[in-house]
Design an enzyme around this catalytic site. Structure first.
Site, PDB file in Angstrom:
ATOM      1  N   SER A  60       5.910   5.206  -6.376  1.00 33.27           N
ATOM      2  CA  SER A  60       4.848   5.229  -5.378  1.00 33.27           C
ATOM      3  C   SER A  60       5.174   5.991  -4.106  1.00 33.27           C
ATOM      4  O   SER A  60       4.291   6.609  -3.507  1.00 33.27           O
ATOM      5  CB  SER A  60       4.433   3.796  -5.020  1.00 33.27           C
ATOM      6  N   ASP A 254       4.256  -3.312   4.700  1.00 37.76           N
ATOM      7  CA  ASP A 254       4.768  -3.978   3.489  1.00 37.76           C
ATOM      8  C   ASP A 254       6.282  -3.866   3.360  1.00 37.76           C
ATOM      9  O   ASP A 254       6.875  -4.458   2.454  1.00 37.76           O
ATOM     10  CB  ASP A 254       4.083  -3.432   2.235  1.00 37.76           C
ATOM     11  N   HIS A 257       6.854   0.812   1.478  1.00 37.67           N
ATOM     12  CA  HIS A 257       6.376   2.187   1.414  1.00 37.67           C
ATOM     13  C   HIS A 257       6.552   2.896   2.756  1.00 37.67           C
ATOM     14  O   HIS A 257       6.381   2.295   3.814  1.00 37.67           O
ATOM     15  CB  HIS A 257       4.903   2.222   0.994  1.00 37.67           C
TER      16      HIS A 257
END
Length: 285
Positions: A60, A254, A257
């Site tokens: 990601s 979070d 990321h």
């Protein structure tokens, strides 16, 4: 960890793998509706020109989860000589999110590839074209990138398609992956050997024995074994594999990321690593 405590973790990992399978299927073959694809992503006049190609692989943080700020920072703006290989395997103008039709089970945002490419465009000849080949899928572990697995086979197929359509050379693989391999101790401990195998297989299957791989040192992890994976990344000692360390770059809320600011910095760091590597070899971009 007690056997009962491991069960929810295994179920969670299975769910992530199942979600990623949607993207695997999209990567393996271009969408059948070419008309719809052409309508959504008009082709570029530079589509069939030779290009300097970069394979974008991993999970990601390579696909990008940085917020799509408005207005976009200049390093994320489209450029006529900056193209992206869409899921349909057609060359289209590169614009974020680059992985929107590849990493389909999550909302993609800003990754490091656009600022990386803009930095290179400043130094390229005025008629040279850059081609970005997105392949990253969020939530994937390194075993999913082994030869014979869908992600690996799709990445090789897309790389070959990129070279075939107009020609050109693969400048490097940009690799940002490993956060999911910090969950289980066995995965973390085996990371280095699997990464070395991946590099060897890519070079063999693309017939590029000196293919440059620039890996990003983890800035975060999903589990407790981030340090073990980071140490494995640092200890990969094979020719033409570079490490650009993202540790310390700002994270989103979070704590997993990279933020948009961090992705901008990382893109420039990757470009500097690529430029320095080519400068030391006395080669042209």
């Amino acid at each position: 960890m007690k056997p009962m405590a491991r069960q929810p973790l295994r179920l969670l990992l299975a769910a992530v793998a199942a979600a990623a399978m949607l993207s695997f299927l999209l990567l393996l073959a271009p969408p059948p509706d070419a008309f719809l694809s052409a309508f959504l992503s008009p082709s570029s006049p530079y589509a069939h020109r030779p290009k300097l190609l970069f394979l974008l692989a991993g999970q990601s943080n390579m696909a990008g989860r940085g917020a799509l700020a408005r207005p976009l920072p200049p390093p994320y703006l489209p450029h006529p000589r900056l193209l992206r290989l869409a899921a349909s395997r057609r060359w289209v103008p590169a614009a974020p999110p680059l992985h929107a039709d590849i990493d389909t089970h999550k909302t993609c945002g800003l990754g490091p590839a656009m600022p990386f490419a803009h930095r290179l465009l400043l130094l390229l000849h005025s008629d040279e074209v850059l081609g970005l080949v997105p392949c990253a899928v969020g939530g994937t572990r390194i075993w999913m990138w082994a030869r014979g697995q869908p992600l690996y086979e799709a990445a090789v197929a897309r790389a070959r398609a990129a070279v075939a359509d107009g020609g050109g050379d693969i400048g490097a693989v940009l690799w940002f992956q490993g956060e999911s391999d910090t969950i289980e101790l066995d995965d973390a401990r085996s990371y280095g050997a699997k990464m070395e195998r991946l590099v060897a297989d890519l070079r063999a299957d693309l017939h590029l024995p000196n293919l440059l791989v620039i890996q990003v040192g983890l800035a975060s992890g999903e589990g407790n074994y981030t340090d073990i994976v980071r140490e494995a990344q640092k200890n990969i000692n094979i020719p033409n594999v570079l490490l650009v360390d993202a540790m310390g770059l700002p994270l989103r809320d979070d704590q997993l990321h990279l933020s948009t600011e961090a992705q901008l910095q990382l893109g420039n760091m990757l470009a500097e690593a690529y430029l320095k590597f080519n400068s030391s070899r006395g080669s042209m971009l």
